[in-house]
Each structure stands twice: as C-alpha cells, then as structure tokens.
Design a protein around this motif. Sequence first.
Motif, PDB file in Angstrom:
ATOM      1  N   THR A  12       0.541   8.886  18.987  1.00 31.44           N
ATOM      2  CA  THR A  12       0.842  10.328  20.168  1.00 31.44           C
ATOM      3  C   THR A  12      -0.599  10.299  20.945  1.00 31.44           C
ATOM      4  O   THR A  12      -1.691  10.201  20.383  1.00 31.44           O
ATOM      5  N   ALA A  13      -0.149  10.844  21.894  1.00 30.16           N
ATOM      6  CA  ALA A  13      -0.979  11.044  23.215  1.00 30.16           C
ATOM      7  C   ALA A  13      -0.835  11.854  23.790  1.00 30.16           C
ATOM      8  O   ALA A  13       0.088  13.175  23.978  1.00 30.16           O
ATOM      9  N   ARG A  14      -2.118  12.819  24.336  1.00 34.38           N
ATOM     10  CA  ARG A  14      -1.835  14.051  25.366  1.00 34.38           C
ATOM     11  C   ARG A  14      -1.817  13.767  26.495  1.00 34.38           C
ATOM     12  O   ARG A  14      -3.189  13.688  27.457  1.00 34.38           O
ATOM     13  N   HIS A  15      -0.998  13.606  27.052  1.00 30.80           N
ATOM     14  CA  HIS A  15      -0.936  13.752  29.352  1.00 30.80           C
ATOM     15  C   HIS A  15      -0.622  14.962  29.740  1.00 30.80           C
ATOM     16  O   HIS A  15      -0.756  15.696  28.570  1.00 30.80           O
ATOM     17  N   VAL A  16      -1.655  15.115  30.425  1.00 31.74           N
ATOM     18  CA  VAL A  16      -1.235  15.731  31.761  1.00 31.74           C
ATOM     19  C   VAL A  16      -0.628  15.508  32.607  1.00 31.74           C
ATOM     20  O   VAL A  16      -0.321  15.167  33.779  1.00 31.74           O
ATOM     21  N   ARG A  17       0.044  17.165  33.207  1.00 28.45           N
ATOM     22  CA  ARG A  17       1.452  17.206  33.969  1.00 28.45           C
ATOM     23  C   ARG A  17       0.565  18.610  35.438  1.00 28.45           C
ATOM     24  O   ARG A  17       0.450  19.240  35.028  1.00 28.45           O
ATOM     25  N   SER A  53      -1.693   2.929  32.685  1.00 29.27           N
ATOM     26  CA  SER A  53      -1.285   2.558  34.154  1.00 29.27           C
ATOM     27  C   SER A  53      -0.186   3.775  34.935  1.00 29.27           C
ATOM     28  O   SER A  53       0.962   3.435  35.044  1.00 29.27           O
ATOM     29  N   ARG A  54      -0.581   4.848  34.414  1.00 36.15           N
ATOM     30  CA  ARG A  54       0.174   5.543  35.104  1.00 36.15           C
ATOM     31  C   ARG A  54       0.054   6.191  36.684  1.00 36.15           C
ATOM     32  O   ARG A  54      -1.466   5.367  37.230  1.00 36.15           O
ATOM     33  N   LEU A  55       1.261   6.394  37.439  1.00 39.86           N
ATOM     34  CA  LEU A  55       0.622   6.388  39.383  1.00 39.86           C
ATOM     35  C   LEU A  55       0.015   7.626  39.429  1.00 39.86           C
ATOM     36  O   LEU A  55       0.383   9.018  39.406  1.00 39.86           O
ATOM     37  N   ALA A  56      -0.807   7.066  41.264  1.00 41.11           N
ATOM     38  CA  ALA A  56      -1.037   8.508  42.305  1.00 41.11           C
ATOM     39  C   ALA A  56      -0.927   7.441  42.991  1.00 41.11           C
ATOM     40  O   ALA A  56      -1.418   6.499  43.428  1.00 41.11           O
ATOM     41  N   ASP A  69       3.434  10.601  38.366  1.00 44.64           N
ATOM     42  CA  ASP A  69       4.522  11.836  36.965  1.00 44.64           C
ATOM     43  C   ASP A  69       3.098  12.344  36.231  1.00 44.64           C
ATOM     44  O   ASP A  69       2.076  13.571  36.814  1.00 44.64           O
ATOM     45  N   THR A  70       3.071  11.781  35.245  1.00 45.69           N
ATOM     46  CA  THR A  70       1.767  12.485  34.606  1.00 45.69           C
ATOM     47  C   THR A  70       0.584  11.918  34.174  1.00 45.69           C
ATOM     48  O   THR A  70       0.477  10.631  34.546  1.00 45.69           O
ATOM     49  N   LEU A  71      -0.004  11.921  33.639  1.00 44.66           N
ATOM     50  CA  LEU A  71      -1.463  10.998  33.977  1.00 44.66           C
ATOM     51  C   LEU A  71      -2.352  11.395  32.593  1.00 44.66           C
ATOM     52  O   LEU A  71      -2.016  12.376  32.100  1.00 44.66           O
ATOM     53  N   PHE A  72      -3.355  10.649  32.233  1.00 48.43           N
ATOM     54  CA  PHE A  72      -3.240   9.998  30.730  1.00 48.43           C
ATOM     55  C   PHE A  72      -4.740   8.789  30.662  1.00 48.43           C
ATOM     56  O   PHE A  72      -4.429   8.518  31.520  1.00 48.43           O
ATOM     57  N   PHE A  73      -5.364  10.617  30.335  1.00 51.81           N
ATOM     58  CA  PHE A  73      -7.180  10.011  30.014  1.00 51.81           C
ATOM     59  C   PHE A  73      -7.657  10.280  28.498  1.00 51.81           C
ATOM     60  O   PHE A  73      -7.529  11.580  28.713  1.00 51.81           O
ATOM     61  N   ARG A  74      -8.417   9.171  28.059  1.00 47.18           N
ATOM     62  CA  ARG A  74      -8.857   9.440  26.995  1.00 47.18           C
ATOM     63  C   ARG A  74     -10.082  10.099  26.825  1.00 47.18           C
ATOM     64  O   ARG A  74     -10.386  10.014  27.537  1.00 47.18           O
ATOM     65  N   ASP A  75      -9.496  10.341  25.616  1.00 45.26           N
ATOM     66  CA  ASP A  75     -11.283  11.159  24.960  1.00 45.26           C
ATOM     67  C   ASP A  75     -11.679  10.249  24.174  1.00 45.26           C
ATOM     68  O   ASP A  75     -11.689   9.419  24.309  1.00 45.26           O
ATOM     69  N   PRO A  92     -10.208  13.372  35.330  1.00 44.83           N
ATOM     70  CA  PRO A  92     -10.777  12.644  34.465  1.00 44.83           C
ATOM     71  C   PRO A  92     -12.892  12.075  34.569  1.00 44.83           C
ATOM     72  O   PRO A  92     -12.512  13.194  35.879  1.00 44.83           O
ATOM     73  N   HIS A  93     -13.113  11.538  34.155  1.00 47.37           N
ATOM     74  CA  HIS A  93     -14.693  11.282  34.755  1.00 47.37           C
ATOM     75  C   HIS A  93     -14.738  10.564  35.409  1.00 47.37           C
ATOM     76  O   HIS A  93     -13.731   9.136  36.021  1.00 47.37           O
ATOM     77  N   PRO A  94     -16.245  10.181  35.864  1.00 47.55           N
ATOM     78  CA  PRO A  94     -16.271   9.591  37.112  1.00 47.55           C
ATOM     79  C   PRO A  94     -15.653   8.415  37.672  1.00 47.55           C
ATOM     80  O   PRO A  94     -14.946   7.039  38.374  1.00 47.55           O
ATOM     81  N   GLY A  95     -16.485   7.754  35.993  1.00 47.74           N
ATOM     82  CA  GLY A  95     -15.430   6.403  35.579  1.00 47.74           C
ATOM     83  C   GLY A  95     -13.912   5.743  36.382  1.00 47.74           C
ATOM     84  O   GLY A  95     -14.326   4.905  36.639  1.00 47.74           O
ATOM     85  N   SER A  96     -13.338   6.627  35.217  1.00 47.72           N
ATOM     86  CA  SER A  96     -11.687   6.092  35.748  1.00 47.72           C
ATOM     87  C   SER A  96     -11.661   6.073  37.111  1.00 47.72           C
ATOM     88  O   SER A  96     -10.357   4.847  37.352  1.00 47.72           O
ATOM     89  N   ILE A  97     -11.613   6.336  38.491  1.00 45.50           N
ATOM     90  CA  ILE A  97     -11.691   7.208  39.436  1.00 45.50           C
ATOM     91  C   ILE A  97     -12.449   5.782  40.726  1.00 45.50           C
ATOM     92  O   ILE A  97     -11.941   5.479  40.569  1.00 45.50           O
TER      93      ILE A  97
END
Length: 374
Positions: free
Chosen positions: A204-209, A241-244, A10-16, A36-41
């Motif tokens: 409020t948050a900004r997700h990416v699709r 915990s968005r899914l990929a 669906d969408t993903l959410f990565f914090r700045d 996303p930055h490498p740490g998230s991956i």
Amino acid sequence: MMRLQLEAVDTLFFRDGTPFTAESTGPREVGGLFPPHPGSITGALRAALARCNGWSGAGRWSASLNQALGPGADDLGLLSFEGPFLLRHGQPLFPAPLHLLGASTGAGWQPTALLQPGSPVCCDLGPAVRLPELPSGIAANDRAELKVGEGWWLTQSGLERVLRGKIPEAGAVMASGDLWREERRIGIERDAVRRTAREGMLYTARHVRLAPGVAVGVQIRGLDASWNEPIGALLPLGGESRLAECSPWQEVPAISMPLDAIKSSRQLLVVALTPLDLESDQALGRAPLSGLGDARVIAACLGRPQRIGGWDSLARRPLPLQSLLPAGSVLFCECPHPETLAEAIATDGLPRLGHRQRWGYGAVALGTWFDPLE
C-alpha cells in the motif's frame, strides 16, 4: 537560467523514510512526502535535459552530457538547482515557520504570535541555553490554545511580514488540504511468465493529487542558451514513474529581506525554505554559520528530522538515508558582521546554508527578531 514548473498529469508518489521491503510485517503504508525533496527533482530534470539534448533514454549519457549534467548521483557537473518550491498559479508558497504560532478557528488556523529566545536556562544542552518562548504580553488562557502551523503555508507577502517580526495578514495562509490531497493505493507484483500476481507481494502507498493550479517550481543554473529546455515534455517524476508536464515558470519574485533591520539589531532570523543539511555544531551554536556574517545560533525552532535518501539509477540501488532539518525550521542567531549579508543574497537567488546547496538543499530566507532581554 532555466525556470521550470512541473504539473502532475495524474497522482504523484514520493517515498518517505519508511522501510518498503517484502520482509515487512503488516500492511504498512509508504509515501506521503510532499513537496518532494530536492534530490527527486534534480534527478528527474537532469534526465529530462539529457533526453531533449540527444540522449536516447537508455544506457549512460555521452561524455559531453556527463561534463554538463554530471556522470552520477554525486556529481551535478555544471548544474545548480534552487528549489523545489510549491507553486499555486505560478506564485510560490512557503511552509509556515515553526516559530509562528496560531489558534484554531472556524476558518482554520489563524497565526497570532511569534516565539522568541527566552532567558538563559540550564538544561541538557548546556548551562545557559535560551529556549524559544512566547512574548510576555499574551494571556495564560490564550497561550494554551496556540500551536505551530504544521500543514499550513504562507504566501510570499505573508513570509515577508514574518521576516520583519510581524504576523501574516489575512488571506496569506493556506492549508495543505486546499493544495493537495492524499490517495491510498494498493499494488501487487505480477509474474511476467504466468501473468498472475505473485503470492505475498501486496503493498500500500499514499499518492498525492494536486489541486488545479498547483505545481512544483525550480530554477536551474549552469547551462548556456544553446541547450534545449524540456518545455512541454512529459517526464517521470518520483516513484512508480508517475508523469509530470514541464512548462515555463514565468514569474519568480524575489523575497524582500530586512537587511537594514538586521544590520542595526545584529539579530538574524534564518528560515529554511528547503530541507537543511547542517552540521550539528552549527545547529547547536558551537560553530558559526558559514557565509552568513559569522552568525551563531542561540535558539531554534526545529521540526522532526526528515529521513531523506534517494535512488542511484546507474548502480540501481538506494542512496543512504540522511537526517535533515525540514523546511520551516527557524534559527535565531546573533550576527557580529551583518554588513556581509548582502553578498550572500544573490540578485536572482536565495541565500544558501549547509551541505549539498547545488542540489537545492539549504535555501533560506533572512529576517530579524526582537530580544526581550534588551
């Protein structure tokens, strides 16, 4: 080696680095960091590897998994990551290097010029600093229209032309808006006992699709063939915990770098492909770049530092924020020993620079530049 790509369900959410606390005043939006930055991956894929190799998903890993995957956020065990890279239909895209300038047209942004180190000047950085400037052959009216390609991406062939001091060909440039779009979300915190919303807990948050065919690619080294790969698995990725979905990354083309031109000119161009965790003395040219032929920076085109942190799932606390140079940053260097650069380019990987290389930080591409003073 494992070559994997992650496609959003669906969408993903990565914090700045924006504060995200209940004490914040005003409707501040959080998120918007992509790729996303490498740490998230690394965190998501280590957990996915553990789950498909015997971990239940709860509690600490076993001692055997600790040895291979690492026991915590600061220890990767045997693992080494390369990426993440933005993919479109399996082909990598790279942020437009910050020394590449272009003009806005009806079709978007068209690159037309490359910055180069100028004549030495006296400024707050020192008595003989070479600031990037445009080539002398560009008319004054055209100079005013040029700007960096923030939010634009190059194909591999486009990047390879830039590494050789050339302008990317038509069709080698893509806009972020064609690859993903942002979606603003409003969330609440629920009281599990009363089954109502908690007062004041609104965010409020900004997700990416991601657009169809767009994914994130990464390569993993360090594990033997006996390990199960998380192919076909759905794994939590990023905030909320968005899914990929994890699938094989079939084609991983190697970037062609002009080593012969670098050797003959002894002028090295370093383009950051992932965020760069570099010592300040190295960025300012006071110390050589380790592993790159004792190259020293004489000029640079740097983006605004990225404030990157993370989450320690064992200690259940955020990791300290650090300021890193963003992907797309460019270092102009003089290289006294270019004959050693071939050793820095692995046959199946990219040169690395700076700290936390095994996490995926500091992947760079090498090119050359032309000195107008010669």
